[in-house]
Design an enzyme around this catalytic site. Structure first.
Site, PDB file in Angstrom:
ATOM      1  N   GLU A 146     -43.234 -81.948 -23.665  1.00  0.00           N
ATOM      2  CA  GLU A 146     -42.168 -80.931 -23.835  1.00  0.00           C
ATOM      3  C   GLU A 146     -41.673 -80.441 -22.472  1.00  0.00           C
ATOM      4  O   GLU A 146     -41.539 -79.240 -22.234  1.00  0.00           O
ATOM      5  CB  GLU A 146     -42.708 -79.737 -24.651  1.00  0.00           C
ATOM      6  CG  GLU A 146     -43.307 -80.129 -25.984  1.00  0.00           C
ATOM      7  CD  GLU A 146     -43.728 -78.950 -26.854  1.00  0.00           C
ATOM      8  OE1 GLU A 146     -43.436 -77.788 -26.492  1.00  0.00           O
ATOM      9  OE2 GLU A 146     -44.352 -79.191 -27.904  1.00  0.00           O
ATOM     10  N   GLU A 169     -51.442 -76.506 -30.353  1.00  0.00           N
ATOM     11  CA  GLU A 169     -51.870 -75.214 -29.778  1.00  0.00           C
ATOM     12  C   GLU A 169     -53.001 -74.524 -30.530  1.00  0.00           C
ATOM     13  O   GLU A 169     -52.874 -73.374 -30.954  1.00  0.00           O
ATOM     14  CB  GLU A 169     -50.657 -74.276 -29.673  1.00  0.00           C
ATOM     15  CG  GLU A 169     -49.545 -74.848 -28.819  1.00  0.00           C
ATOM     16  CD  GLU A 169     -48.244 -74.049 -28.881  1.00  0.00           C
ATOM     17  OE1 GLU A 169     -48.246 -72.954 -29.455  1.00  0.00           O
ATOM     18  OE2 GLU A 169     -47.222 -74.541 -28.366  1.00  0.00           O
TER      19      GLU A 169
HETATM   20  O1  G3I Z   1     -32.501 -71.228 -37.599  1.00  0.00           O
HETATM   21  C1  G3I Z   1     -32.551 -69.818 -37.422  1.00  0.00           C
HETATM   22  C2  G3I Z   1     -31.188 -69.210 -37.608  1.00  0.00           C
HETATM   23  O2  G3I Z   1     -30.765 -69.408 -38.939  1.00  0.00           O
HETATM   24  C3  G3I Z   1     -31.265 -67.717 -37.267  1.00  0.00           C
HETATM   25  O3  G3I Z   1     -30.008 -67.171 -37.328  1.00  0.00           O
HETATM   26  C4  G3I Z   1     -31.818 -67.513 -35.851  1.00  0.00           C
HETATM   27  C5  G3I Z   1     -31.991 -66.029 -35.525  1.00  0.00           C
HETATM   28  O4  G3I Z   1     -33.025 -65.814 -34.599  1.00  0.00           O
HETATM   29  O5  G3I Z   1     -33.095 -68.121 -35.776  1.00  0.00           O
HETATM   30  C6  G3I Z   1     -33.048 -69.527 -36.016  1.00  0.00           C
HETATM   31  O6  G3I Z   1     -34.354 -70.013 -35.935  1.00  0.00           O
HETATM   32  C7  G3I Z   1     -34.882 -70.133 -34.630  1.00  0.00           C
HETATM   33  C8  G3I Z   1     -35.287 -71.595 -34.429  1.00  0.00           C
HETATM   34  O7  G3I Z   1     -35.925 -71.729 -33.184  1.00  0.00           O
HETATM   35  C9  G3I Z   1     -34.086 -72.553 -34.460  1.00  0.00           C
HETATM   36  O8  G3I Z   1     -33.209 -72.275 -33.411  1.00  0.00           O
HETATM   37  C10 G3I Z   1     -36.103 -69.242 -34.532  1.00  0.00           C
HETATM   38  O9  G3I Z   1     -35.715 -67.875 -34.577  1.00  0.00           O
HETATM   39  C11 G3I Z   1     -36.820 -69.498 -33.225  1.00  0.00           C
HETATM   40  O10 G3I Z   1     -38.047 -68.784 -33.215  1.00  0.00           O
HETATM   41  C12 G3I Z   1     -37.112 -70.978 -33.101  1.00  0.00           C
HETATM   42  O11 G3I Z   1     -37.705 -71.184 -31.838  1.00  0.00           O
HETATM   43  C13 G3I Z   1     -38.379 -72.428 -31.672  1.00  0.00           C
HETATM   44  C14 G3I Z   1     -39.824 -72.156 -31.318  1.00  0.00           C
HETATM   45  O12 G3I Z   1     -40.488 -73.390 -31.057  1.00  0.00           O
HETATM   46  C15 G3I Z   1     -40.542 -71.474 -32.469  1.00  0.00           C
HETATM   47  O13 G3I Z   1     -41.684 -70.956 -32.056  1.00  0.00           O
HETATM   48  C16 G3I Z   1     -37.693 -73.155 -30.528  1.00  0.00           C
HETATM   49  O14 G3I Z   1     -36.380 -73.550 -30.922  1.00  0.00           O
HETATM   50  C17 G3I Z   1     -38.505 -74.404 -30.166  1.00  0.00           C
HETATM   51  O15 G3I Z   1     -37.978 -74.968 -28.994  1.00  0.00           O
HETATM   52  C18 G3I Z   1     -39.946 -74.010 -29.907  1.00  0.00           C
HETATM   53  O16 G3I Z   1     -40.669 -75.180 -29.622  1.00  0.00           O
HETATM   54  C19 G3I Z   1     -42.040 -74.984 -29.268  1.00  0.00           C
HETATM   55  C20 G3I Z   1     -42.795 -76.213 -29.761  1.00  0.00           C
HETATM   56  O17 G3I Z   1     -42.562 -76.399 -31.137  1.00  0.00           O
HETATM   57  C21 G3I Z   1     -44.278 -76.092 -29.472  1.00  0.00           C
HETATM   58  N1  G3I Z   1     -44.507 -75.848 -28.051  1.00  0.00           N
HETATM   59  C22 G3I Z   1     -43.768 -74.717 -27.487  1.00  0.00           C
HETATM   60  C23 G3I Z   1     -42.267 -74.865 -27.742  1.00  0.00           C
HETATM   61  C24 G3I Z   1     -41.490 -73.750 -27.091  1.00  0.00           C
HETATM   62  O18 G3I Z   1     -41.835 -72.527 -27.659  1.00  0.00           O
END
Ligand code: G3I
Length: 369
Positions: A261, A155
């Site tokens: 994805e 991105e």
């Molecule tokens: O692990 C922590 C946990 O300890 C905490 O309690 C919780 C509270 O919010 O957050 C957890 O972390 C989260 C993590 O996912 C694991 O679940 C983050 O907040 C959350 O922001 C994170 O989101 C990920 C996101 O990327 C980050 O921007 C999504 O799972 C993941 O599916 C998403 O994937 C992205 C690709 O990498 C790139 N393309 C877009 C795609 C969707 O956004």
């Protein structure tokens, strides 16, 4: 198994068409094996239940770590790398015959301070350049021979008409240079790996043109580069024609595409519907109404029909979750119950899975194999 052998040996005529009843004994991976790999995003293997692992090992051929190989996870402190957890998950995938697509070496999110872009001075530029090189090089070398393809840079391109790259403190020229350096470092660390630039929205002409420009720039400099089209779609708004044009455009320049994805969001959620991170009036807290479920199945079916028609351009189609309960779309932009995948929360196959298998059988049969 029965289906697979029928599909593979289905060389005589359309009489070999396999009835729907048999399809359930066929895996998604097997149904598509003659066209492209089928993958999914996963959390750490230790976070998967036994049933989820069975689903993964039986149905998919490639895994992409959803979060556990992002830059801030693998290098949580500047110069300190944490490979143990990723190693275990990668090794387990390999032991079960799956391939691994690394995600992602560089991204503007989920980083640690070491990658914060500060281009204020030549010194700051030299630091960021060196840190990106070091991260990419160290990580790719560590997994060389185990990870066959990498999302190198995620991105970078801007959604807006006016800029090439998304706004940062660095100039466009410097950013392009940095992107090249990341790809060059990855190529040097593992010359056999396929290196992907991964992004969303490149179905649409404005962003497509910029992605073509970047890919051609990298290709002309000897990088074995491919493109990852994320394909995060919304029900009733899947850009079939734009996607087709993009597949044709990359085919023309001889670049392989991974659908990296894939999911279809069935709960349209404007940000204003979110209060304190919860959605007001979660519309489908249990199962999907039949009409929505059917539309989801139809739209997945049309997508896979398109993918098969362009399979010579595609290396892989990866979903962005194993099943509904694992999708990021339950949490972003806020908490709600989403149903974007081919398996539901109980790990039961949905109509969409049947539709996707059905289209593989029909296309195979129509091609006279
Ligand atoms: O692990 C922590 C946990 O300890 C905490 O309690 C919780 C509270 O919010 O957050 C957890 O972390 C989260 C993590 O996912 C694991 O679940 C983050 O907040 C959350 O922001 C994170 O989101 C990920 C996101 O990327 C980050 O921007 C999504 O799972 C993941 O599916 C998403 O994937 C992205 C690709 O990498 C790139 N393309 C877009 C795609 C969707 O956004």
């Amino acid at each position: 198994m029965i289906f697979m052998s029928t599909l593979a040996c289905n060389t005589k005529s359309r009489e070999h068409f396999v009835p729907l009843a048999i399809q359930e004994s066929v895996s998604l991976r097997q149904a598509y094996s003659k066209w492209f790999d089928i993958g999914t995003a996963i959390p750490l293997m230790t976070n998967l239940s036994e049933r989820e692992r069975d689903l993964l090992f039986n149905q998919f051929g490639v895994v992409t770590p959803e979060n556990f190989m992002k830059p801030g996870v693998l290098q949580p402190e500047t110069g300190h790398f944490a490979f143990n957890e990723a190693d275990s998950s990668v090794n387990l995938a390999l032991e079960h015959g799956l391939k691994v697509n690394g995600h992602t070496l560089v991204w503007y999110r989920q980083n640690h301070d070491w990658i914060e872009m500060s281009c204020d001075s030549p010194d700051a530029q030299a630091i960021i350049r060196e840190r990106i090189r070091q991260h990419v090089s160290k990580v790719v070398k560590h997994f060389a021979g185990r990870i066959g393809s990498w999302d190198v840079w995620n991105e970078a391109i801007s959604d807006s008409r006016n800029e090439y790259f998304r706004p940062s403190k660095c100039s466009e020229e410097f950013t392009q240079d940095l992107i090249y350096e990341a790809f060059a470092a990855a190529h040097e660390a593992d010359p056999a790996a396929l290196l992907l630039y991964n992004d969303f929205g490149i179905e649409y002409p404005t962003k497509r043109e910029k992605a073509l420009r970047l890919i051609q720039y990298l290709k002309a400099r000897g990088i074995p580069v491919g493109i990852g089209i994320q394909a995060h779609y919304t029900l009733d708004n899947v850009p079939f024609n734009f996607l087709k044009d993009t597949l044709v455009a990359f085919d023309r320049i001889g670049v392989k595409v991974a659908i990296s994805e894939l999911d279809i969001d069935v709960v349209k959620t404007p940000k204003e519907s979110c209060t304190n991170k919860m959605m007001m009036g979660d519309p489908y807290p249990n199962e999907l109404p039949a009409d929505v479920d059917n539309r989801l199945a139809d739209q997945y079916k049309s997508l896979f029909s398109l993918f098969i028609d362009h399979s010579s351009t595609l290396s892989r189609v990866s979903f962005w979750a194993l099943h509904d309960g694992r999708s990021w779309l339950n949490h972003q932009p806020c908490e709600r119950t989403n149903h974007p995948m081919l398996w539901d929360r109980q790990l039961q196959p949905k109509q969409a899975l049947k539709a996707v298998i059905e289209v593989a059988i029909a296309k195979d049969s129509a091609s006279g194999h």
